[in-house]
Design a protein around this motif. Structure first.
Motif, mmCIF file in Angstrom:
data_model
loop_
_atom_site.group_PDB
_atom_site.id
_atom_site.type_symbol
_atom_site.label_atom_id
_atom_site.label_comp_id
_atom_site.label_asym_id
_atom_site.label_seq_id
_atom_site.Cartn_x
_atom_site.Cartn_y
_atom_site.Cartn_z
ATOM 1 N N LYS A 362 0.838 -1.197 0.000
ATOM 2 C CA LYS A 362 0.000 0.000 0.000
ATOM 3 C C LYS A 362 0.875 1.250 0.000
ATOM 4 N N ASN A 363 0.244 2.382 0.087
ATOM 5 C CA ASN A 363 0.965 3.651 0.005
ATOM 6 C C ASN A 363 1.923 3.871 1.164
ATOM 7 N N VAL A 364 1.667 3.254 2.299
ATOM 8 C CA VAL A 364 2.505 3.457 3.484
ATOM 9 C C VAL A 364 3.497 2.306 3.609
ATOM 10 N N SER A 365 4.784 2.635 3.684
ATOM 11 C CA SER A 365 5.816 1.620 3.875
ATOM 12 C C SER A 365 5.990 1.354 5.359
ATOM 13 N N THR A 366 6.142 0.082 5.714
ATOM 14 C CA THR A 366 6.326 -0.265 7.134
ATOM 15 C C THR A 366 7.796 -0.486 7.490
ATOM 16 N N LEU A 367 8.688 -0.422 6.503
ATOM 17 C CA LEU A 367 10.122 -0.575 6.746
ATOM 18 C C LEU A 367 10.825 0.753 6.506
ATOM 19 N N ASP A 368 11.828 1.047 7.326
ATOM 20 C CA ASP A 368 12.542 2.324 7.231
ATOM 21 C C ASP A 368 13.715 2.177 6.255
ATOM 22 N N ILE A 369 13.439 2.348 4.980
ATOM 23 C CA ILE A 369 14.471 2.203 3.948
ATOM 24 C C ILE A 369 15.482 3.344 4.016
ATOM 25 N N ALA A 370 15.042 4.528 4.394
ATOM 26 C CA ALA A 370 15.947 5.692 4.448
ATOM 27 C C ALA A 370 17.071 5.457 5.456
ATOM 28 N N SER A 371 16.735 4.937 6.632
ATOM 29 C CA SER A 371 17.765 4.677 7.649
ATOM 30 C C SER A 371 18.703 3.568 7.204
ATOM 31 N N TRP A 372 18.145 2.535 6.559
ATOM 32 C CA TRP A 372 18.971 1.434 6.060
ATOM 33 C C TRP A 372 19.936 1.931 4.973
ATOM 34 N N LYS A 373 19.427 2.767 4.085
ATOM 35 C CA LYS A 373 20.267 3.342 3.024
ATOM 36 C C LYS A 373 21.410 4.151 3.638
ATOM 37 N N LYS A 374 21.095 4.968 4.631
ATOM 38 C CA LYS A 374 22.130 5.779 5.280
ATOM 39 C C LYS A 374 23.194 4.891 5.926
ATOM 40 N N ALA A 375 22.764 3.789 6.551
ATOM 41 C CA ALA A 375 23.711 2.885 7.206
ATOM 42 C C ALA A 375 24.655 2.243 6.183
ATOM 43 N N CYS A 376 24.134 1.932 5.008
ATOM 44 C CA CYS A 376 24.980 1.360 3.937
ATOM 45 C C CYS A 376 26.030 2.358 3.484
ATOM 46 N N TYR A 377 25.592 3.590 3.238
ATOM 47 C CA TYR A 377 26.543 4.607 2.788
ATOM 48 C C TYR A 377 27.515 5.004 3.894
ATOM 49 N N ASP A 378 27.036 5.032 5.135
ATOM 50 C CA ASP A 378 27.925 5.346 6.252
ATOM 51 C C ASP A 378 29.062 4.328 6.338
ATOM 52 N N ALA A 379 28.744 3.050 6.080
ATOM 53 C CA ALA A 379 29.771 2.004 6.117
ATOM 54 C C ALA A 379 30.832 2.257 5.056
ATOM 55 N N MET A 380 30.413 2.513 3.838
ATOM 56 C CA MET A 380 31.380 2.718 2.757
ATOM 57 C C MET A 380 32.120 4.047 2.896
ATOM 58 N N ASP A 381 31.449 5.039 3.455
ATOM 59 C CA ASP A 381 32.112 6.337 3.644
ATOM 60 C C ASP A 381 33.125 6.305 4.779
ATOM 61 N N ASP A 382 33.060 5.272 5.611
ATOM 62 C CA ASP A 382 34.016 5.102 6.702
ATOM 63 C C ASP A 382 35.174 4.230 6.217
ATOM 64 N N ASP A 383 36.000 4.786 5.329
ATOM 65 C CA ASP A 383 37.186 4.094 4.815
ATOM 66 C C ASP A 383 36.828 2.760 4.158
ATOM 67 N N PHE A 384 35.731 2.785 3.351
ATOM 68 C CA PHE A 384 35.346 1.639 2.513
ATOM 69 C C PHE A 384 35.162 0.369 3.364
ATOM 70 N N ASN A 385 34.308 0.483 4.393
ATOM 71 C CA ASN A 385 34.151 -0.617 5.349
ATOM 72 C C ASN A 385 33.195 -1.675 4.790
ATOM 73 N N SER A 386 33.724 -2.533 3.940
ATOM 74 C CA SER A 386 32.905 -3.546 3.262
ATOM 75 C C SER A 386 32.258 -4.547 4.222
ATOM 76 N N PRO A 387 32.912 -4.991 5.328
ATOM 77 C CA PRO A 387 32.217 -5.928 6.216
ATOM 78 C C PRO A 387 30.980 -5.333 6.878
ATOM 79 N N ILE A 388 31.037 -4.042 7.223
ATOM 80 C CA ILE A 388 29.853 -3.395 7.803
ATOM 81 C C ILE A 388 28.775 -3.249 6.733
ATOM 82 N N LEU A 389 29.179 -2.944 5.504
ATOM 83 C CA LEU A 389 28.208 -2.887 4.406
ATOM 84 C C LEU A 389 27.517 -4.237 4.240
#
Length: 494
Positions: A362-389
């Protein structure tokens, strides 16, 4: 707007020993040089790990929207590949043993290098220069350093004067070594050396009469020093001052230390803003060594033709295994570790297949994709931290399963972004490949071959040796070799 404008990428700089915010010299453009292989033997698995780390870094920089000029050289020149200036170079030695021309050795192992990297889904660099193709540039740099007063000629060879250089600059700034300690701990000169001081290193070596690879220079017919080629090729294609220089941890001293010194002596300024070093790969908790047998080649992982692993593993499984460790961490390769990695890889691929079949809710998402996306980029922006990604990608796998089970939902736009991001991180950045990493297909092949082995065993038990030999020979024609041993029959794929 390119992603790099919204992301703050931090890189661990070996020169400062700290993570620093990455700011390229020219906005939107990155110049990166990585020391390539010396092509005198099959590429070492530890080297593949280093090149794979920088392939991932190259991929992420491009993903962020940077225009990257990635230069990775081929060392094909006849010089001493060690921290000494005497001895026999490895390419010429291999050529003499095999009774071929040095360039035949170079060609054979350059092809092997490219084939292995292609199998592991590497992106080709922007430029792949060879040392032999840049002899003129190397001679010119030697002359510049002589003119600046930081080198001297001795019996046809030219050496870098480390002691004089250190009066104005800092030799040892990258490795943390002290010039006084180097002088006191160096071997005593025997009176026959052409050097003024033991830490001095060769910029140009006069070739003895038996040295095959040699070129004319103002000083002698000879060959360039080990460190000179990377100085010549990096500055030719990236300029006297560029963004990133990478390589294995083992190159920090003396190779990269000498590169810095050569550049500063020739130009008066430091060449590189960010020095990056990938750590080593061990095998079963020990250093890899051909002499002890604790060694495995990349191709042997794919074929299963080795005594280290229980079976063959695909290139993508191997790549996934390596991406599970940070590039600056020591990584231990073992059968148990890659078996576990294969299970994780299969879970990830199964989720990606399922992801493509999910329907928007439906129109309302029940999962927080924005926070998950930020966590993925935060991992790579932290000296290319592939295990955290990768940990975040498995959080994505959990999302997939929740949506598939009907317990959570994503609206159309969130689902579209989720699919796009999962594919970008898995395929574009980590460089995994579903076709090359089709472990399910490999498993089916293994089951079929094992079934044929059982049929062959039964034929032998019935003394039907003609059928037994037919199964063995037909499998061999298909590139599958059976090996009979005390523990039974095993197979390898060529």
């Amino acid at each position: 707007m390119p992603l790099y404008k919204t992301q703050e990428l931090k890189i661990y700089n070996s020169l400062s020993g700290e993570k620093e915010v990455f700011t390229p010299i020219h906005e939107g453009n990155v110049g990166m040089y990585v020391c390539g292989p010396t092509v005198y033997s099959n590429v070492h698995l530890g080297n593949v790990r280093t090149f794979m780390s920088f392939d991932m870094i190259y991929r992420y920089l491009r993903h962020l929207g940077y225009k990257v000029r990635y230069v990775r050289n081929i060392t094909d020149v006849g010089h001493i590949v060690d921290d000494v200036d005497d001895g026999e170079d490895k390419i010429a030695k291999k050529a003499r043993v095999e009774k071929v021309e040095p360039m035949e050795i170079v060609q054979r192992y350059t092809v092997d290098f490219h084939e292995i990297l292609r199998a592991f889904n590497f992106l080709p660099p922007s430029i792949e220069p060879t040392a032999t193709g840049h002899i003129i540039e190397q001679i010119q740099i030697v002359q510049k350093i002589l003119d600046s007063g930081y080198a001297y000629e001795s019996n046809g060879s030219v050496y870098f004067d480390v002691v004089k250089f250190n009066e104005k600059y800092h030799y040892g700034q990258l490795s943390g070594r002290n010039i006084d300690d180097m002088l006191s701990n160096s071997r005593d000169l025997d009176g026959q050396s052409d050097k003024k001081n033991a830490p001095d290193f060769a910029l140009w070596k006069k070739a003895d009469p038996h040295h095959i690879m040699r070129w004319p220079s103002p000083w002698s017919d000879g060959f360039p020093g080990w460190h000179l080629e990377c100085t010549a090729m990096s500055t030719k294609y990236l300029g006297e001052h560029f963004d990133i220089h990478g390589g294995g941890m083992d190159l920090k001293f003396p190779h990269h230390e000498c590169e810095i010194a050569q550049n500063e002596a020739a130009t008066g300024k430091p060449p590189v803003n960010y020095w990056m070093h990938a750590n080593m790969l061990t095998l079963n908790g020990k250093k890899m060594s051909k002499s002890t047998g604790n060694n495995i080649l990349p191709g042997e992982i794919l074929s299963g033709d080795n005594t280290i692993l229980s079976k063959a593993f695909t290139a993508s499984v191997t790549r996934f295994f390596m991406m599970q460790a940070h590039y600056r961490s020591i990584l231990d390769f073992s059968d148990d570790a890659i078996v576990a990695a294969e299970k994780g890889y299969n879970r990830l691929m199964e989720a990606l297949t399922l992801l493509g079949e999910l329907q928007a809710g439906k129109n309302v998402s029940t999962l927080d994709i924005a926070s998950w996306k930020k966590a993925c980029y935060d991992a790579m922006d932290d000296d290319f931290n592939s295990p955290i990604l990768i940990a975040q990608l498995f959080e994505g796998v959990r999302f997939v399963n929740l949506i598939n089970d009907g317990r959570e939902s994503l609206n159309a736009s969130d689902l579209e972004e989720f699919i796009k991001l999962m594919n970008a991180f898995v395929f574009d950045i980590l460089g995994l490949d579903t076709e090359k990493g089709d472990s399910g297909t490999l498993g089916k092949l293994e089951n079929v071959v094992n079934m044929l082995i059982q049929m062959r065993n039964q034929a032998r038990a019935n003394k039907d040796f003609a059928m037994s030999d037919q199964i063995r020979d037909q499998l061999l024609d298909l590139g599958i070799q059976l090996k009979d041993g005390k523990e039974g029959t095993t197979f390898s794929i060529s």
